[in-house]
Write an enzyme that holds these catalytic residues in place. Sequence first.
Site, PDB file in Angstrom:
ATOM      1  CG  ASP A 235      -5.960   1.385   7.123  1.00 49.43           C
ATOM      2  OD1 ASP A 235      -5.952   0.493   6.471  1.00 49.43           O
ATOM      3  OD2 ASP A 235      -4.979   2.132   7.480  1.00 49.43           O
TER       4      ASP A 235
ATOM      5  CB  THR B   5      -0.898  -0.006   1.273  1.00 51.05           C
ATOM      6  OG1 THR B   5      -1.965  -0.895   1.061  1.00 51.05           O
ATOM      7  CG2 THR B   5      -1.444   1.235   1.632  1.00 51.05           C
TER       8      THR B   5
ATOM      9  CB  THR C 274       0.937   0.939   5.160  1.00 50.41           C
ATOM     10  OG1 THR C 274       0.878  -0.479   4.334  1.00 50.41           O
ATOM     11  CG2 THR C 274       2.468   1.226   5.750  1.00 50.41           C
TER      12      THR C 274
END
Length: 314
Positions: free
Chosen positions: A213, A182, A233
């Site tokens: 999230d 990510t 992350t």
Amino acid sequence: MAENGHYSLMIHGGAGMLESLKDPKTASRYRQSIHRILEHGREVLESGGSALQTVATCATLLEDDPLFNAGRGSVLNELGKVEMDAAIMDGRDLSAGAVAAVQNIANPIQLAHQVMSKSEHVMLIAEGALRFADQCGIEQTPDNYFYTPERIAQLEQARLNDKIVLDHDETDSEDEAQKYGTIGAVARDLTGNLAAATSTGGMVNKSMGRVGDSPIVGAGVYADNETCAVSATGYGEDFMRTLIGKTISDLMLMKTLDGVQATAAGIDYFKRKVQGRGGVIVVDKNGQCSRGLTTKKLIHGWIEKSAESMVGFD
Ligand code: ASP
């Protein structure tokens, strides 16, 4: 009063174990990509670009690099589909835009930016987000842009193990060379404004419709000029339950900690409350850069107070 006249930038490419970093060739690919994107960000900041423009530019470049789990390199869900989440936030006035569970969008961060600047809303999801993309003139990108043989093999492995895993999960050490992460970017511009952006394909083999999230303001992304800009992350569910971005910001605001102290305290809380797995990058209102992690690795890079760019893996 925060001093002006310098800029800071941090970007990340995921947290986890990343055995593959032991391979000098793979480590060098990450290093080069992070360095190149930091230098792009520097150009934006040096030419007087805003923190917001900078994080949007860096996040877009990270999404375009198939090395990372966002945009082009997004991981696959339980149905073998790409569903992406992204968010961007402006520390000047807490305006924010987010998209969740979107398919066929090459740069979800740009769509999130449009949600922020052209809609009345903070978040649009799935079909509604695609309809809005169409209204903004953002074209859909065909499936074959996203579906790489590596991502298909990674999903098959996760299915075999009957697991939902982080792109670079510590417990999923199979085929580490294929693991990517990510992405996120946080910046402070020359005038002291802060911004943050986070974008992801989520977790490998995640349920259809699962949102992590990354697009949640206060969890995977947060920016407030009075405190700091944060991008996270790791295991989204851990961050969603602890609102790590807002927690770090509040620690600065209410306990008068600096960014480094607030990051350490935030990570401590994240560990203590939910045995959280992941990491954060933080630029505070004074341009101080910090990172915190509970995983073994966090791929990241930073430019602190206009200095030379640095890359770190832990
Ligand atoms: N935080 C992301 C999510 O849970 C995954 C990651 O950071 O790799 O969707």
